[in-house]
Design a protein around this motif. Structure first.
Motif, mmCIF file in Angstrom:
data_model
loop_
_atom_site.group_PDB
_atom_site.id
_atom_site.type_symbol
_atom_site.label_atom_id
_atom_site.label_comp_id
_atom_site.label_asym_id
_atom_site.label_seq_id
_atom_site.Cartn_x
_atom_site.Cartn_y
_atom_site.Cartn_z
ATOM 1 N N SER A 134 0.851 -1.196 0.000
ATOM 2 C CA SER A 134 0.000 0.000 0.000
ATOM 3 C C SER A 134 0.882 1.240 0.000
ATOM 4 O O SER A 134 1.889 1.302 0.707
ATOM 5 C CB SER A 134 -0.898 0.007 1.236
ATOM 6 O OG SER A 134 -1.414 1.304 1.463
ATOM 7 N N THR A 173 -4.175 -2.176 -3.624
ATOM 8 C CA THR A 173 -4.683 -1.106 -4.497
ATOM 9 C C THR A 173 -6.118 -0.724 -4.117
ATOM 10 O O THR A 173 -6.513 0.441 -4.220
ATOM 11 C CB THR A 173 -4.624 -1.506 -5.991
ATOM 12 O OG1 THR A 173 -5.507 -2.615 -6.229
ATOM 13 C CG2 THR A 173 -3.213 -1.883 -6.397
ATOM 14 N N ASP A 212 -5.802 1.450 -0.983
ATOM 15 C CA ASP A 212 -5.424 2.827 -1.315
ATOM 16 C C ASP A 212 -6.600 3.599 -1.907
ATOM 17 O O ASP A 212 -6.787 4.780 -1.616
ATOM 18 C CB ASP A 212 -4.236 2.834 -2.277
ATOM 19 C CG ASP A 212 -2.928 2.461 -1.576
ATOM 20 O OD1 ASP A 212 -2.920 2.404 -0.333
ATOM 21 O OD2 ASP A 212 -1.921 2.222 -2.270
ATOM 22 N N ASP A 213 -7.382 2.928 -2.714
ATOM 23 C CA ASP A 213 -8.582 3.548 -3.293
ATOM 24 C C ASP A 213 -9.556 3.967 -2.187
ATOM 25 O O ASP A 213 -10.143 5.059 -2.223
ATOM 26 C CB ASP A 213 -9.246 2.553 -4.250
ATOM 27 C CG ASP A 213 -10.105 3.240 -5.311
ATOM 28 O OD1 ASP A 213 -10.130 4.483 -5.338
ATOM 29 O OD2 ASP A 213 -10.740 2.532 -6.110
ATOM 30 N N LEU A 258 -2.926 -9.468 -6.547
ATOM 31 C CA LEU A 258 -4.050 -8.539 -6.622
ATOM 32 C C LEU A 258 -5.348 -9.279 -6.957
ATOM 33 O O LEU A 258 -5.308 -10.417 -7.437
ATOM 34 C CB LEU A 258 -3.778 -7.468 -7.675
ATOM 35 C CG LEU A 258 -2.493 -6.645 -7.486
ATOM 36 C CD1 LEU A 258 -2.353 -5.614 -8.597
ATOM 37 C CD2 LEU A 258 -2.453 -5.967 -6.120
#
Length: 236
Positions: free
Chosen positions: A20, A87, A90-91, A193
């Motif tokens: 992250s 990801t 982080d979004d 991911l």
């Protein structure tokens, strides 16, 4: 439990989180039980900060931990989700900061697979929840009180941009563990991911039938039964 020859479930989770770009301090919030000494030893060995608190009242554990570390905002990840996507985290963080809400989650309305889960709340939100939540399910699962009270807390739900199968990517049973070991052996990229897992699913959908019969809300539904007993005792 090990997911490959070298790394455990907790190893994988911590390694995923390190990818992250926006996460601050990682803290392992474990219990006071002797059986969790192994978790504390892991934290010490890997130089990760930790906190020990209540076993069943996880809400209190989170509150005391946040208080101890003077945390303004808390991102909650459960360690039975070792392939949480950095990801997506982080979004969620970006939206939480932009919207300036009290509570943000990937699963207020679920559009991500089970196990690609994260939620963020402010210390103020946590403290208010800690003071007011009384049901066993609210104490054990930390955030139900926040979710149920949209009139009190400003909420945000992160929606997946594409429609995906709601696969079970969490570890509670031996079938889950079996699936994770296979998934990890078949994906070479690190971090792993959600897109990598979905690509594997598209190529080998039968793999994911190993644990598809398990109810992903089993733990929460069980605590709802305790709520009924609790309320019944309150009335009597």
């Amino acid at each position: 439990m090990k997911l490959d020859k070298k790394y455990t479930v907790l190893d994988y989770l911590i390694n995923q989180l390190k990818y992250s770009k926006l996460l601050g301090k990682i803290i392992i919030a474990t219990t006071n039980l002797e059986e969790d000494d192994v978790i504390v030893n892991f934290a010490k060995k890997n130089e990760i900060e930790y906190f020990r608190g209540e076993s069943d009242d996880v809400l209190d554990r989170y509150y005391q931990c946040a208080k101890n570390f003077s945390s303004d905002n808390i991102l909650r990840i459960t360690s039975d989700n070792p392939l949480v996507d950095p990801t997506v985290i982080d979004d969620l963080i970006i939206n939480y900061q932009k919207i300036s809400c009290d509570y943000a989650s990937t699963n207020l309305i679920r559009t991500y697979p089970f196990g690609i889960d994260a939620e963020i709340f402010s210390f103020h939100t946590l403290e208010k929840t800690w003071k007011n939540a009384i049901l066993p399910s609210e104490r054990e699962h930390v955030s139900p009180y926040m979710k149920k009270n949209s009139n009190i807390f400003k909420q945000f739900n992160l929606r997946n941009k594409i429609k995906v199968p709601l696969l079970r990517l969490t570890i509670d049973r031996k079938e889950d563990l079996e699936l994770f070991r296979i998934v990890i052996s078949k994906i070479s990229e690190r971090p792993i991911l959600m897109d990598n897992i979905l690509e594997l699913y598209n190529n080998e959908p039968k793999l994911f039938e190993i644990n598809s019969h398990i109810d992903s809300l089993e733990g929460y539904n069980k605590s709802i039964k305790y709520d009924k007993e609790f309320l019944k005792n309150q009335d009597s």
